[in-house]
Design an enzyme around this catalytic site. Structure first.
Site, PDB file in Angstrom:
ATOM      1  N   ASN A 104       1.282   5.771  -0.657  1.00 35.13           N
ATOM      2  CA  ASN A 104       0.099   6.571  -0.426  1.00 35.13           C
ATOM      3  C   ASN A 104      -0.863   6.656  -1.675  1.00 35.13           C
ATOM      4  O   ASN A 104      -2.363   7.258  -1.486  1.00 35.13           O
ATOM      5  CB  ASN A 104       1.083   8.004   0.080  1.00 35.13           C
ATOM      6  N   THR A 105      -0.830   6.194  -2.520  1.00 35.90           N
ATOM      7  CA  THR A 105      -1.549   6.523  -4.219  1.00 35.90           C
ATOM      8  C   THR A 105      -1.858   5.547  -4.989  1.00 35.90           C
ATOM      9  O   THR A 105      -3.303   5.608  -4.245  1.00 35.90           O
ATOM     10  CB  THR A 105      -0.589   7.452  -4.998  1.00 35.90           C
ATOM     11  N   ASP A 114      12.942   4.395  -5.515  1.00 29.23           N
ATOM     12  CA  ASP A 114      11.655   4.854  -5.639  1.00 29.23           C
ATOM     13  C   ASP A 114      10.723   5.467  -6.621  1.00 29.23           C
ATOM     14  O   ASP A 114      10.780   6.687  -5.882  1.00 29.23           O
ATOM     15  CB  ASP A 114      11.539   3.323  -4.673  1.00 29.23           C
ATOM     16  N   VAL A 172      -1.052  -2.286  -3.845  1.00 29.83           N
ATOM     17  CA  VAL A 172      -1.254  -2.772  -5.078  1.00 29.83           C
ATOM     18  C   VAL A 172      -0.751  -4.873  -4.964  1.00 29.83           C
ATOM     19  O   VAL A 172      -0.181  -4.538  -3.701  1.00 29.83           O
ATOM     20  CB  VAL A 172       0.951  -3.246  -6.332  1.00 29.83           C
ATOM     21  N   ASP A 194       7.629   0.403   2.848  1.00 30.22           N
ATOM     22  CA  ASP A 194       8.554   0.282   1.313  1.00 30.22           C
ATOM     23  C   ASP A 194      10.079   0.046   1.043  1.00 30.22           C
ATOM     24  O   ASP A 194      10.010  -1.057   0.592  1.00 30.22           O
ATOM     25  CB  ASP A 194       7.228   1.706   0.721  1.00 30.22           C
ATOM     26  N   ARG A 195      10.359   1.593   2.040  1.00 28.26           N
ATOM     27  CA  ARG A 195      11.072   1.698   1.859  1.00 28.26           C
ATOM     28  C   ARG A 195      11.729   0.102   2.610  1.00 28.26           C
ATOM     29  O   ARG A 195      13.526  -0.036   1.352  1.00 28.26           O
ATOM     30  CB  ARG A 195      11.664   2.706   2.687  1.00 28.26           C
ATOM     31  N   THR A 208       0.404  -1.440   0.202  1.00 24.36           N
ATOM     32  CA  THR A 208      -0.047   0.127  -0.256  1.00 24.36           C
ATOM     33  C   THR A 208       0.647   1.484  -0.215  1.00 24.36           C
ATOM     34  O   THR A 208       1.243   1.480   0.597  1.00 24.36           O
ATOM     35  CB  THR A 208      -0.829  -0.118   1.347  1.00 24.36           C
TER      36      THR A 208
HETATM   37  N1  LIG Z   1       4.513   8.574 -17.846  1.00 24.03           N
HETATM   38  C1  LIG Z   1       3.602   8.274 -17.053  1.00 24.03           C
HETATM   39  N2  LIG Z   1       3.036   9.513 -16.802  1.00 24.03           N
HETATM   40  C2  LIG Z   1       2.273   9.754 -15.751  1.00 24.03           C
HETATM   41  N3  LIG Z   1       2.234   9.163 -14.717  1.00 24.03           N
HETATM   42  C3  LIG Z   1       2.842   7.627 -14.761  1.00 24.03           C
HETATM   43  C4  LIG Z   1       3.502   7.472 -15.971  1.00 24.03           C
HETATM   44  N4  LIG Z   1       4.147   6.420 -16.132  1.00 24.03           N
HETATM   45  C5  LIG Z   1       3.995   5.700 -14.681  1.00 24.03           C
HETATM   46  N5  LIG Z   1       2.937   6.195 -14.825  1.00 24.03           N
HETATM   47  C6  LIG Z   1       1.988   5.735 -12.871  1.00 24.03           C
HETATM   48  O1  LIG Z   1       2.994   5.972 -12.776  1.00 24.03           O
HETATM   49  C7  LIG Z   1       2.282   4.725 -11.057  1.00 24.03           C
HETATM   50  C8  LIG Z   1       3.212   3.499 -10.521  1.00 24.03           C
HETATM   51  O2  LIG Z   1       4.137   3.849  -9.905  1.00 24.03           O
HETATM   52  P1  LIG Z   1       3.816   3.161  -8.520  1.00 24.03           P
HETATM   53  O3  LIG Z   1       3.291   2.353  -7.932  1.00 24.03           O
HETATM   54  O4  LIG Z   1       5.559   3.331  -8.152  1.00 24.03           O
HETATM   55  O5  LIG Z   1       3.741   4.401  -7.528  1.00 24.03           O
HETATM   56  P2  LIG Z   1       2.603   5.257  -7.056  1.00 24.03           P
HETATM   57  O6  LIG Z   1       1.527   4.449  -7.454  1.00 24.03           O
HETATM   58  O7  LIG Z   1       2.031   6.355  -8.437  1.00 24.03           O
HETATM   59  O8  LIG Z   1       2.458   5.486  -6.094  1.00 24.03           O
HETATM   60  P3  LIG Z   1       3.000   4.572  -4.305  1.00 24.03           P
HETATM   61  O9  LIG Z   1       3.392   3.732  -4.439  1.00 24.03           O
HETATM   62  O10 LIG Z   1       3.121   5.876  -3.491  1.00 24.03           O
HETATM   63  O11 LIG Z   1       1.625   4.736  -4.285  1.00 24.03           O
HETATM   64  C9  LIG Z   1       1.001   4.617 -11.939  1.00 24.03           C
HETATM   65  O12 LIG Z   1       0.292   4.986 -11.140  1.00 24.03           O
HETATM   66  C10 LIG Z   1       0.792   5.138 -13.404  1.00 24.03           C
HETATM   67  O13 LIG Z   1       0.259   5.974 -13.733  1.00 24.03           O
HETATM   68  C1  LIG Z   2       8.966   8.395   2.129  1.00 24.17           C
HETATM   69  C2  LIG Z   2       7.612   7.315   1.727  1.00 24.17           C
HETATM   70  C3  LIG Z   2       5.927   8.525   1.539  1.00 24.17           C
HETATM   71  C4  LIG Z   2       7.489   6.627   0.302  1.00 24.17           C
HETATM   72  O1  LIG Z   2       6.865   5.983   0.786  1.00 24.17           O
HETATM   73  C5  LIG Z   2       7.069   6.596   3.083  1.00 24.17           C
HETATM   74  O2  LIG Z   2       8.315   5.416   2.625  1.00 24.17           O
HETATM   75  C6  LIG Z   2       6.874   7.049   4.239  1.00 24.17           C
HETATM   76  O3  LIG Z   2       6.005   7.574   4.994  1.00 24.17           O
HETATM   77  N1  LIG Z   2       8.526   6.456   4.861  1.00 24.17           N
HETATM   78  C7  LIG Z   2       8.167   7.550   6.423  1.00 24.17           C
HETATM   79  C8  LIG Z   2       9.333   7.820   6.934  1.00 24.17           C
HETATM   80  C9  LIG Z   2      10.510   6.930   6.615  1.00 24.17           C
HETATM   81  O4  LIG Z   2      10.618   6.579   5.330  1.00 24.17           O
HETATM   82  O5  LIG Z   2      11.669   7.526   6.886  1.00 24.17           O
HETATM   83  K   LIG Z   3       5.847   1.800  -4.925  1.00 23.87           K
END
Ligand SMILES: Nc1ncnc2c1ncn2[C@@H]1O[C@H](COP(=O)(O)OP(=O)(O)OP(=O)(O)O)[C@@H](O)[C@H]1O
Ligand SMILES: CC(C)(CO)[C@@H](O)C(=O)NCCC(=O)O
Ligand SMILES: [K+]
Length: 259
Positions: free
Chosen positions: A9-10, A129, A13, A109-110, A7
């Site tokens: 923030n956006t 990432d 999976v 996640d990190r 999970t």
């Molecule tokens: N060319 C692009 N322009 C905009 N977004 C893109 C592009 N290629 C991929 N993405 C986006 O990247 C995202 C996938 O990224 P990833 O899962 O790593 O991170 P996230 O979902 O954005 O963030 P988090 O993991 O913090 O929730 C998808 O939402 C996809 O729509």
């Molecule tokens: C930095 C993010 C937002 C990246 O997803 C996440 O790893 C998070 O909320 N981290 C907490 C703070 C830290 O990693 O030090």
């Molecule tokens: K991610």
């Protein structure tokens, strides 16, 4: 079968590991209000479409948004009759403990990324990432997470420009050929794209200097390929790094529990 949930923030999976390989990967927008029942309807439909049995026996969760964990736990308990491992909780062991300031909570996640990257690439790594935030995670010689860098994510930066400046439209990130934009959209795209290229190059170089040794750079996240078009920033791009790390942490905890 093992259900791995990442999970961010956006996006959240889900992926299913059958003991030999990941059989599928599904993505849903992160929303802490989503209930266990909603998750299950969605997940079971996709699993059935994929012709996967619903026999989930184990589950591991990495959640950067702590509020979603409650409903994901209920999903695992109620529908799969299993207690999930949650990365970052005291009962979820890591192969190597992170070395950071006392009291700091590192994003799960990190931690997961560093475990996945160390398994594949060995010691002395920088994991980049490109998620909601663009993070740099430094992996020491023994595989420990020893700190890193958190910068605003690419899409977050674009959104912030649009929100904060009345005349700036919402723009999608792409690679512009030239750095000097001759219209507003081209100017924003240049600022974001070339700005991030510079950010990655600069931070990687500074980390290498601070560590005083060679370090491989491993990139993951949806936008990693965009920044890999002929700039030689990364030694590898791995879109499944987080899932790989989750599986390893799950296996490690099983081993520890059964001696
Ligand atoms: N060319 C692009 N322009 C905009 N977004 C893109 C592009 N290629 C991929 N993405 C986006 O990247 C995202 C996938 O990224 P990833 O899962 O790593 O991170 P996230 O979902 O954005 O963030 P988090 O993991 O913090 O929730 C998808 O939402 C996809 O729509
Ligand atoms: C930095 C993010 C937002 C990246 O997803 C996440 O790893 C998070 O909320 N981290 C907490 C703070 C830290 O990693 O030090
Ligand atoms: K991610």
């Amino acid at each position: 079968m093992l259900l791995c949930i990442d999970t961010g923030n956006t996006n959240t999976v889900f992926s299913v590991w059958d003991g030999e390989r990941f059989r599928a990967l599904w993505r849903i927008a992160t929303d802490h209000r989503r209930t266990a029942d909603e998750y299950f309807v969605w997940l079971s439909t996709l699993m059935t479409l994929q012709k996967l049995d619903l026999n989930i026996t184990d589950c591991i969760i990495s959640a950067t948004a702590p509020r979603v964990v409650f409903n994901l736990r209920v999903l695992c308990n109620r529908y799969f009759d299993t207690r999930p491992l949650v990365v970052g909780k005291p009962d979820c062991l890591l192969p190597v403990a992170p070395r950071v300031d006392q009291g700091t909570t590192v994003g799960p996640d990190r931690l997961v990324n560093t475990v996945g990257a160390f398994d594949r690439h060995g010691p002395d790594l920088i994991v980049v990432d490109f998620g909601t935030a663009t993070t740099f995670d430094v992996v020491d010689t023994d595989g420990a997470y020893v700190g890193g860098v958190i910068s605003p994510g690419v899409n977050l930066s674009l959104e912030a420009l649009h929100m904060g400046a009345a005349s700036l439209p919402h723009v999608d990130v792409t690679m512009p050929m030239k750095v000097i934009g001759t219209n507003t959209v081209a100017c924003i795209q240049s600022g974001i794209f070339w700005g991030y290229i510079g950010l990655v190059q600069g931070i990687v170089e500074k980390i290498r200097q601070e560590r005083g040794r060679a370090m491989k750079v491993i990139a993951t996240g949806g936008l990693a390929p965009l920044f890999d078009q002929g700039f030689d920033l990364f030694d590898a791009i791995e879109d499944d790094l987080t899932m790989h790390g989750l599986r390893l942490i799950h296996d490690y905890n099983k081993e520890m529990a059964h001696g």
